[in-house]
Design an enzyme around this catalytic site. Structure first.
Site, PDB file in Angstrom:
ATOM      1  N   THR A   1      37.242  48.042  27.193  1.00 16.90           N
ATOM      2  CA  THR A   1      37.135  47.058  28.258  1.00 16.90           C
ATOM      3  C   THR A   1      36.214  45.929  27.835  1.00 16.90           C
ATOM      4  OG1 THR A   1      36.397  46.638  30.499  1.00 16.90           O
ATOM      5  CG2 THR A   1      35.332  48.434  29.354  1.00 16.90           C
ATOM      6  N   GLY A   2      36.448  44.764  28.395  1.00 18.66           N
ATOM      7  CA  GLY A   2      35.596  43.633  28.073  1.00 18.66           C
ATOM      8  C   GLY A   2      34.625  43.328  29.200  1.00 18.66           C
TER       9      GLY A   2
ATOM     10  N   PHE B   1      39.386  29.877  26.942  1.00 16.51           N
ATOM     11  CA  PHE B   1      38.740  31.180  26.919  1.00 16.51           C
ATOM     12  C   PHE B   1      39.214  31.966  25.708  1.00 16.51           C
ATOM     13  CE2 PHE B   1      39.542  35.675  27.750  1.00 16.51           C
ATOM     14  CZ  PHE B   1      38.261  36.122  27.978  1.00 16.51           C
TER      15      PHE B   1
ATOM     16  N   ARG C   1      34.218  43.310  38.886  1.00 16.23           N
ATOM     17  CA  ARG C   1      34.236  42.435  37.705  1.00 16.23           C
ATOM     18  C   ARG C   1      33.556  41.125  38.073  1.00 16.23           C
ATOM     19  NH1 ARG C   1      38.650  43.900  34.360  1.00 16.23           N
ATOM     20  NH2 ARG C   1      39.248  41.795  33.831  1.00 16.23           N
TER      21      ARG C   1
ATOM     22  N   ASP D   1      43.456  51.480  27.529  1.00 17.40           N
ATOM     23  CA  ASP D   1      42.943  50.206  27.987  1.00 17.40           C
ATOM     24  C   ASP D   1      42.439  50.440  29.401  1.00 17.40           C
ATOM     25  OD1 ASP D   1      42.435  47.548  27.960  1.00 17.40           O
ATOM     26  OD2 ASP D   1      44.432  46.971  28.625  1.00 17.40           O
ATOM     27  N   LYS D   2      41.550  49.618  29.889  1.00 14.54           N
ATOM     28  CA  LYS D   2      41.110  49.848  31.260  1.00 14.54           C
ATOM     29  C   LYS D   2      41.980  49.093  32.259  1.00 14.54           C
ATOM     30  CE  LYS D   2      37.443  47.914  33.152  1.00 14.54           C
ATOM     31  NZ  LYS D   2      38.030  47.240  34.295  1.00 14.54           N
ATOM     32  N   THR D   3      41.977  47.762  32.132  1.00 17.11           N
ATOM     33  CA  THR D   3      42.669  46.960  33.126  1.00 17.11           C
ATOM     34  C   THR D   3      44.178  47.190  33.046  1.00 17.11           C
ATOM     35  OG1 THR D   3      40.959  45.347  32.776  1.00 17.11           O
ATOM     36  CG2 THR D   3      42.855  44.631  34.049  1.00 17.11           C
TER      37      THR D   3
ATOM     38  N   GLU E   1      42.033  35.287  37.459  1.00 18.82           N
ATOM     39  CA  GLU E   1      42.055  33.857  37.778  1.00 18.82           C
ATOM     40  C   GLU E   1      42.876  33.606  39.032  1.00 18.82           C
ATOM     41  OE1 GLU E   1      43.147  31.570  34.328  1.00 18.82           O
ATOM     42  OE2 GLU E   1      41.005  31.388  33.930  1.00 18.82           O
TER      43      GLU E   1
HETATM   44  N1  LIG Z   1      39.610  33.514  32.312  1.00 20.05           N
HETATM   45  C1  LIG Z   1      38.323  33.698  32.042  1.00 20.05           C
HETATM   46  N2  LIG Z   1      37.490  32.665  32.104  1.00 20.05           N
HETATM   47  C2  LIG Z   1      36.194  32.832  31.804  1.00 20.05           C
HETATM   48  N3  LIG Z   1      35.639  33.983  31.451  1.00 20.05           N
HETATM   49  C3  LIG Z   1      36.425  35.074  31.382  1.00 20.05           C
HETATM   50  C4  LIG Z   1      37.825  34.976  31.681  1.00 20.05           C
HETATM   51  N4  LIG Z   1      38.355  36.222  31.532  1.00 20.05           N
HETATM   52  C5  LIG Z   1      37.356  37.018  31.157  1.00 20.05           C
HETATM   53  N5  LIG Z   1      36.189  36.362  31.056  1.00 20.05           N
HETATM   54  C6  LIG Z   1      34.891  36.920  30.643  1.00 20.05           C
HETATM   55  O1  LIG Z   1      34.998  37.392  29.318  1.00 20.05           O
HETATM   56  C7  LIG Z   1      34.690  38.777  29.240  1.00 20.05           C
HETATM   57  C8  LIG Z   1      35.611  39.445  28.252  1.00 20.05           C
HETATM   58  O2  LIG Z   1      36.926  39.333  28.708  1.00 20.05           O
HETATM   59  P1  LIG Z   1      38.140  39.994  27.967  1.00 20.05           P
HETATM   60  O3  LIG Z   1      39.380  39.381  28.500  1.00 20.05           O
HETATM   61  O4  LIG Z   1      37.896  39.995  26.502  1.00 20.05           O
HETATM   62  O5  LIG Z   1      38.067  41.495  28.475  1.00 20.05           O
HETATM   63  P2  LIG Z   1      39.296  42.456  28.608  1.00 20.05           P
HETATM   64  O6  LIG Z   1      39.584  42.998  27.268  1.00 20.05           O
HETATM   65  O7  LIG Z   1      40.363  41.766  29.356  1.00 20.05           O
HETATM   66  O8  LIG Z   1      38.676  43.619  29.500  1.00 20.05           O
HETATM   67  P3  LIG Z   1      39.452  44.456  30.568  1.00 20.05           P
HETATM   68  O9  LIG Z   1      40.519  45.168  29.831  1.00 20.05           O
HETATM   69  O10 LIG Z   1      38.420  45.332  31.139  1.00 20.05           O
HETATM   70  O11 LIG Z   1      39.951  43.426  31.531  1.00 20.05           O
HETATM   71  C9  LIG Z   1      34.836  39.303  30.653  1.00 20.05           C
HETATM   72  O12 LIG Z   1      33.915  40.315  30.907  1.00 20.05           O
HETATM   73  C10 LIG Z   1      34.526  38.097  31.506  1.00 20.05           C
HETATM   74  O13 LIG Z   1      33.148  38.014  31.769  1.00 20.05           O
HETATM   75 MG   LIG Z   2      40.805  39.987  30.364  1.00 19.78          MG
END
Ligand SMILES: Nc1ncnc2c1ncn2[C@@H]1O[C@H](COP(=O)(O)OP(=O)(O)OP(=O)(O)O)[C@@H](O)[C@H]1O
Ligand SMILES: [Mg+2]
Length: 675
Positions: A636-637, A499, A556, A364-366, A458
């Protein structure tokens, strides 16, 4: 700590089918299946089966060449050794069952801080203000940050009043037991009023209650119906490649033994025919032996005499080597982390030799590559870029704001100036950050604000808003209170459009004290851009250049937008929303349609950039792994540019590499692009 009176029972109407008790079985065996199952597993180790066979042979007097215990002893040692391990698990689960097995669906349970949640519960009330409780879900999903749950206001009013709680009547309709940890749908009917129940109000078995004096919960799933148990699979007996190799070797040796014995048997038969009768003079015995029968016995006798060619000690020595190996792992100084005084710990000896044979790493990245500590770094408001500039080394002084977080650091003074001048866009920007999130505030003492956030992004954003004068102060399920530049404003919370990783955005709809209704939305830039009002196109271009700059630095990013809502439209929409959020079937689809409907024609406000630094040694480690030819996948997202940049900075991607971008969304399109 159950509510013991009978009154408490059956607070909720239960359909008359059989509901499981809370007893669960996490052991592999029970009293009756222990012997057969365990023996089966033991003897699936080929050698053990072989030794049992030998033992039986030796009990036959015609065949036996050596006393029986020569084989029985090693066999016994092997069996006892691995049984000891399993009995330990068995007793452990008995302990748990004793305590919790009598809980039934419909019971109300009281939990205190640091207690485990024994079954899946609907949170009814808690000691904390606004019926909040904090739980740690590390046992379920491995995340160590505290999650916040909040009870419905109707049930929360009961507090810890025993009479109210035991008189509580309601009907909960919900989905059947399943293994989705992050989803729950149901409706609670109290006094003819329907209330939607979602995952926020559910405590799952396996969580731990934290920072909460007490809380009450109603059991909805018990025992094998709980989400924890629905997720657990059967424990399997792990076998490594060396085990398999040993089994093959033992088979070969066995074949070799059989061949030798066969040759010996033939020799014996020949000897018996040629010399057998003459031999009676030397060793008196009855003449007229049945040659085939005696050869048959001889074959098995040789099997026993030569049994030592099959090396039982091989198994013991391999176990010993593994044990020693695991000590070396525990003692390894290079795997010792002095900061937390944690050495490496080999918890099992069975998989040691597989360690060096990894071909793929999925990461995972984060939080795995990065520290998961987010800092608000840059922002773009209404086309103006606020960044840290090297000539402004001094940190911005937030002492004018008594509620500011002292740990927050920002370098661009002009943003504070803009705020103090009363710039409307900048105010709207931070108002959005203060309103549109799922953070929970904690204010144990007046003015000492603490945020509990499920996502650290957040937390960073809300803290930024707090320091720039838009302090998110408290929340109830129906309202949010914000101190706006020192003025207390309470917004009525009409809807939260939450979300998820498909929507990639979240929105809130609020009504301010003047009655104006506004939707605030934040999310991935690509998603927000699709939903903007055409009049924003110029601002969109400028913001895009800023966003690209942020992504180029590996930050990010999120885009922010809002929309003013008309009263008549909103009334209809809220009605439909209430209907959809009560639906048990197809709730998500119905809500999605509504969300798509309202999240259109947004007005762009700006964008934020949050930094999450790489952990120490990540680039070096990845380089080493790459040298060992281990293939690494990272999930990663983030925005594509951000992800690419982080890829470069952690050595996943290197200059000489050719990069392929696959952007298709369906299986077939991806297949085409890959070709
Ligand atoms: N709380 C939030 N409110 C609104 N948009 C969000 C929120 N969190 C993430 N996003 C948006 O949704 C996208 C996908 O988020 P997601 O949580 O699926 O990624 P992730 O799997 O957590 O990635 P990573 O592991 O890199 O953090 C993010 O790139 C961001 O633009
Ligand atoms: Mg996330």
């Amino acid at each position: 700590s159950f509510c013991s009176s009978e009154k408490c029972h059956q607070n909720v109407q239960i359909q008359p089918f059989l509901l499981p008790k809370n007893a669960i079985k996490t052991s592999k065996y029970n009293l009756f299946s222990f012997l057969p199952l365990n023996l089966f597993e033991q003897f699936s180790r080929l050698a053990n089966a072989y030794f049992l066979f030998l033992l039986i042979l030796q009990l036959i007097p015609q065949i036996s060449a050596v006393p029986w215990f020569t084989t029985a002893v090693p066999l016994l040692i092997e069996t006892v050794k691995s049984n000891m391990r399993k009995q330990y698990f068995l007793s452990l689960s008995m302990l748990r069952e004793e305590k919790w097995m009598n809980i039934q669906v419909g019971d109300i349970i009281k939990l205190e801080s640091n207690q485990f949640v024994p079954a899946d519960l609907l949170l009814l009330s808690s000691s904390e203000p606004l019926n909040l409780i904090y739980v740690e879900t590390a046992e379920l999903d491995g995340e160590t940050n505290l999650k916040v749950k909040q009870a419905l206001t109707v049930t929360g009013e009961m507090g810890d009043n025993m009479d109210d709680l035991s008189a509580f009547r309601g009907e909960l309709r919900c989905e059947p037991p399943n293994n989705r940890l992050d989803k729950f749908k149901g409706t609670l009917t109290v006094d003819g009023q329907q209330h939607g129940v979602d995952n926020d109000k559910i405590l799952l078995r396996g969580c731990t209650v934290r920072n909460t004096e007490w809380c009450f919960g109603l059991v909805i799933f018990a025992g094998s119906d709980t989400k924890l148990m629905q997720n657990s699979g059967r424990a399997t007996f792990k076998r490594t490649r060396i085990d398999q190799l040993m089994n093959i070797l033992v088979l070969c040796i066995f074949g070799f033994l059989a061949t030798i014995c066969a040759i010996m048997t033939v020799g014996h038969a020949v000897w018996e025919v040629n010399e057998g009768s003459a031999f009676t003079a030397f060793l008196p015995r009855q003449s007229g032996v049945d040659i085939p029968l005696s050869s048959f016995y001889t074959f098995w006798s040789y099997v026993i005499v030569l049994n030592t060619v099959v090396p039982i000690s091989l198994y013991v020595s391999v176990e010993m080597i593994r044990l020693g190996n695991s000590f070396f792992i525990d003692w390894d100084r290079k795997m010792y982390y002095p900061k937390k005084d944690t050495p490496a710990q080999a918890r099992t000896t069975t998989l040691n030799e597989e360690l060096g044979q990894i071909k793929y790493i999925f990461s995972d990245k984060t939080g795995t590559l990065t520290q998961n500590i987010m800092t608000f770094n840059k922002c773009s408001i209404n086309g103006r870029n606020y960044v840290y500039q090297s000539d402004q080394k001094k940190e911005v002084d937030f002492s004018w704001n008594q509620l500011a977080d002292p740990k927050f650091v920002f370098h661009d003074y002009s943003l504070l100036k803009t705020m103090k001048e009363g710039n409307l866009e900048a105010q709207a920007f931070f108002r959005l950050l203060a309103l549109c999130h799922t953070v929970m505030p904690e204010e144990k003492k007046e003015g000492e604000l603490n945020y509990q956030a499920q996502s650290p992004d957040e937390d960073a954003l809300v803290t930024a808003a707090r320091n720039f004068g838009f302090v998110f102060r408290s929340r109830t399920p129906e309202s949010i209170t914000v101190m706006e530049m020192g003025r207390k404003v309470t917004y009525e919370l009409l809807a939260v459009l939450d979300f998820n990783n498909v929507r990639k955005r979240m929105s809130v709809i609020v009504r301010d004290p003047e009655g104006r209704m506004t939707l605030y939305c934040k999310g991935a830039d690509t998603i927000i851009y699709e939903r903007l009002h055409p009049s924003c196109s110029k601002l969109k271009d400028i913001t895009t250049t800023h966003l690209n700059e942020y992504a180029g630095d590996g930050l990010r990013t999120l885009a922010l937008a809002y929309k003013d809502l008309e009263k008549s439209y909103m009334e209809r929409w809220l009605e439909r929303h209430h209907e959809a959020s009560m639906a048990i079937e197809g709730r998500e689809d119905k809500l999605d349609v509504l969300y798509e409907d309202i999240e259109t024609d947004l007005m762009l406000l700006g964008a934020t950039a949050v930094e999450d630094k790489l952990q120490d040694g990540v680039p070096h480690t990845i380089e080493q792994l790459a040298k060992a030819d281990i293939k690494i996948w990272v999930l990663t997202g983030d925005k594509q540019e951000t992800a690419e940049n982080i890829g470069y900075s952690c050595n996943m991607l290197r200059e000489e590499m050719e990069i392929f971008v696959v952007t298709a969304n369906t299986a077939n399109e991806v297949k085409e692009e890959l070709q």
